[in-house]
Write a protein that holds these residues in place. Sequence first.
Motif, PDB file in Angstrom:
ATOM      1  N   GLN A   1       0.839  -1.203   0.000  1.00  0.00           N
ATOM      2  CA  GLN A   1       0.000   0.000   0.000  1.00  0.00           C
ATOM      3  C   GLN A   1       0.878   1.258   0.000  1.00  0.00           C
ATOM      4  N   ILE A   2       1.927   1.222   0.830  1.00  0.00           N
ATOM      5  CA  ILE A   2       2.824   2.380   0.908  1.00  0.00           C
ATOM      6  C   ILE A   2       3.553   2.584  -0.415  1.00  0.00           C
ATOM      7  N   ALA A   3       4.023   1.494  -1.011  1.00  0.00           N
ATOM      8  CA  ALA A   3       4.737   1.592  -2.286  1.00  0.00           C
ATOM      9  C   ALA A   3       3.834   2.166  -3.378  1.00  0.00           C
ATOM     10  N   GLU A   4       2.582   1.691  -3.429  1.00  0.00           N
ATOM     11  CA  GLU A   4       1.655   2.181  -4.446  1.00  0.00           C
ATOM     12  C   GLU A   4       1.323   3.657  -4.220  1.00  0.00           C
ATOM     13  N   TRP A   5       1.171   4.058  -2.959  1.00  0.00           N
ATOM     14  CA  TRP A   5       0.879   5.452  -2.624  1.00  0.00           C
ATOM     15  C   TRP A   5       2.045   6.358  -3.028  1.00  0.00           C
ATOM     16  N   MET A   6       3.276   5.921  -2.732  1.00  0.00           N
ATOM     17  CA  MET A   6       4.443   6.719  -3.101  1.00  0.00           C
ATOM     18  C   MET A   6       4.608   6.771  -4.618  1.00  0.00           C
TER      19      MET A   6
ATOM     20  N   ALA B   1       4.350   9.833  -9.701  1.00  0.00           N
ATOM     21  CA  ALA B   1       3.740  10.009 -11.022  1.00  0.00           C
ATOM     22  C   ALA B   1       3.053  11.365 -11.144  1.00  0.00           C
ATOM     23  N   SER B   2       2.511  11.869 -10.045  1.00  0.00           N
ATOM     24  CA  SER B   2       1.802  13.156 -10.076  1.00  0.00           C
ATOM     25  C   SER B   2       2.755  14.342 -10.100  1.00  0.00           C
TER      26      SER B   2
ATOM     27  N   THR C   1      10.899  -2.025   3.141  1.00  0.00           N
ATOM     28  CA  THR C   1      10.394  -2.971   2.142  1.00  0.00           C
ATOM     29  C   THR C   1       9.636  -2.247   1.034  1.00  0.00           C
ATOM     30  N   ALA C   2       8.866  -1.212   1.408  1.00  0.00           N
ATOM     31  CA  ALA C   2       8.132  -0.442   0.396  1.00  0.00           C
ATOM     32  C   ALA C   2       9.084   0.270  -0.551  1.00  0.00           C
ATOM     33  N   TYR C   3      10.145   0.872  -0.008  1.00  0.00           N
ATOM     34  CA  TYR C   3      11.133   1.545  -0.846  1.00  0.00           C
ATOM     35  C   TYR C   3      11.861   0.554  -1.746  1.00  0.00           C
TER      36      TYR C   3
END
Length: 479
Positions: free
Chosen positions: A16-21, A26-27, A55-57
């Motif tokens: 979830q964190i990876a997708e949010w970042m 992208a924005s 892990t997200a990074y």
Amino acid sequence: MDWKPIRQGHTPVYKQIAEWMEQRIASGEFPPGSRLPSERLLAKELQVNRSTVVTAYEELRAAGLVERRQGSGTIVSRDIWGLARNRTPDWKRMAEAGLFRPNLPLIRQIRRDTQDSDMLDLASGELSPELVPHEQFRQLLAAGDFPCHFGYEHPQGNPQLRDTLVAHMKTWKGIDAAPSSILVTAGAQQALHLVVQCLLQPGDAVAIEDPSYCYSLPLFRSAGVRLFPLPVDSEGIDPDELLALHGKHRIKMVFLNPNFQNPTGTFLSLPRRKRLLEISAEHGIPIVEDDPYSLTAFSGEHVPTLKSLDRHGTVLYISSLTKIVASGLRIGWVVGPRTVIERLADAKQQIDFGHSIFPQWLANRFLSSEWFPAHLDMLRKELAGRSERLVCSLRESFGGSAEFVPPAGGIHLWCRLTGEWSENRMLAESVKRGVIFVPGMVFGSKKGFVRFTFGRPPKERIQDAISRLAEAYRSVCRQ
């Protein structure tokens, strides 16, 4: 910061964190070359562990969106669309998405822990070094009469070894077989893989014992078959429960370990064996008999295999030398109809071009020598002594908290520990004390059980191992 990960959602928090970042990158909120928040800061803002952010990074790095620079932190890639340079393949995601499923995380952890030479190992399903015929192997190797054939072997295995296996099974197991009906494999595990991959299709219904070693194997999940449990009691499975399952699900195949079963150590009773074979023949349900332990009966008495009782050709028989000679030989075999054996042999050829000649030669010489009966007699006595030591130690250290039936063969003891306790916590506490075992949940639906394997640890250390386990149990148990 308004956004927070959903902790009880289906998607792991780190993803979830990876997708949010990734959305923020992208924005344009984090343009190319900009620095992302530090792992510690982001973890604090999102109220998660720092390791989760790490892990997200790593997910973002594997996707080629960020770079990890020593002393500079995590930087958004200056070429996130891959125009100026190659992107790093997302190896982690590819590894997770492969058709061949990984072992359960707990199994992988147990295997890592057993590599510690100081660990008292009640988990590994192999023989202790002192139970392996090292001296006999040394003499066979020193004789210097190896035939020096180093080309590809026969697709079904070395002809001399298959001839020897025919005599071996007739003498020791009452099984009539021909060399053409045998395929030599790299242990019983490869034989099981070949059977599942070659004879079953995704969606097929398969019956296995509960509990069962098969539950711990990812090969069934990889093949996409549906598993249906057959509860094991003191006499093994109830054949009529297989009949009921077949009526509901059209069972395509049943996998059994009927002789000193792994993990329970139970022996499928003779009346149930006969009834099972009747059902198999009447409904055309193939039985895969996995038999690594029948020659380890502590009494030395002959144990009738299902294959020796099979009069209709419904049993595929699998065995190996792993539990009675040496796991490192990697010698197993399958006995079945020629059409099946040729199909499995063709698949094995595609994988490894046939089994190595050297271990086949050594196995053939040892099985056909006068040393094998003496070795088997020694092994039975040693395993019986270790089993007795384990039983006495459990009664002394656990008292009435440990409920079990002493095995009559094999290398496993199935034990229920009373009270409320966590299998994961007890395993962790045991590892802290230098002992490793396998929690019962790995093998099926039953809770509150453990499997103790007594073939691996030195006999003189078994009491010490159980004493340490009792300490771990008391530290996590809530009576």
